[in-house]
Enzyme design. Structure first.
Site, short mmCIF file in Angstrom:
data_model
loop_
_atom_site.label_atom_id
_atom_site.label_comp_id
_atom_site.label_asym_id
_atom_site.label_seq_id
_atom_site.Cartn_x
_atom_site.Cartn_y
_atom_site.Cartn_z
N TYR A 287 1.23 -1.35 0.10
CA TYR A 287 -0.36 0.27 -0.04
C TYR A 287 1.02 1.41 0.05
O TYR A 287 -0.04 2.36 -0.40
CB TYR A 287 -0.95 -0.05 1.52
N GLU B 41 11.03 -4.14 5.29
CA GLU B 41 9.40 -3.17 6.17
C GLU B 41 10.24 -3.93 8.11
O GLU B 41 9.55 -3.86 8.04
CB GLU B 41 8.27 -4.52 5.89
#
Length: 123
Positions: free
Chosen positions: A6, A73
């Site tokens: 996203y 991440e």
């Protein structure tokens, strides 16, 4: 494995090369989710509000690509990879119903300030 992205992993953003070799499945939306700006990148948090949603992209990734994404991440200390569902973006053709797909995604598990919420559905 299917992975919902996203933010900076989407097409056209700086970290998209981490997904080299992944198969793009399509555009999609995660419901009961909202985004916050964490500086130069977003963080997703799940909510209880049905109207909250985040738009993104769905990819089929192998273990090597997933490992690169986990490293980027900071999983499991900065973001946590979780399991969830996304709704594929519907086509205008009624012969193709909107599909719900099971996938993994990265959630930001730390406290956020509401003033950093990203309005709209996209980063």
């Amino acid at each position: 494995m299917k992975l919902f992205v996203y933010g900076t992993l989407k097409k056209g953003y700086g970290n998209h090369p981490v997904l080299d070799g992944a198969k793009f499945i399509g555009n999609c939306r995660m419901w009961n989710a909202e985004m916050y700006t964490l500086g130069g990148y977003p963080g997703l948090k799940k909510t209880d509000k049905l109207e909250d949603c985040v738009d993104g992209e769905l990819y089929e990734v192998d273990d090597a690509i997933l490992k690169r994404c986990d490293r980027l991440e900071g999983h499991p200390s900065f973001y946590i990879r979780k399991e969830g569902q996304v709704q594929m973006t519907p086509t205008r053709d009624p012969k193709f119903p909107t599909d719900i797909e099971e996938c993994s995604y990265y959630e930001y598990p730390h406290p956020v300030d509401q003033k950093h919420r990203i309005t709209g559905t996209s980063w």
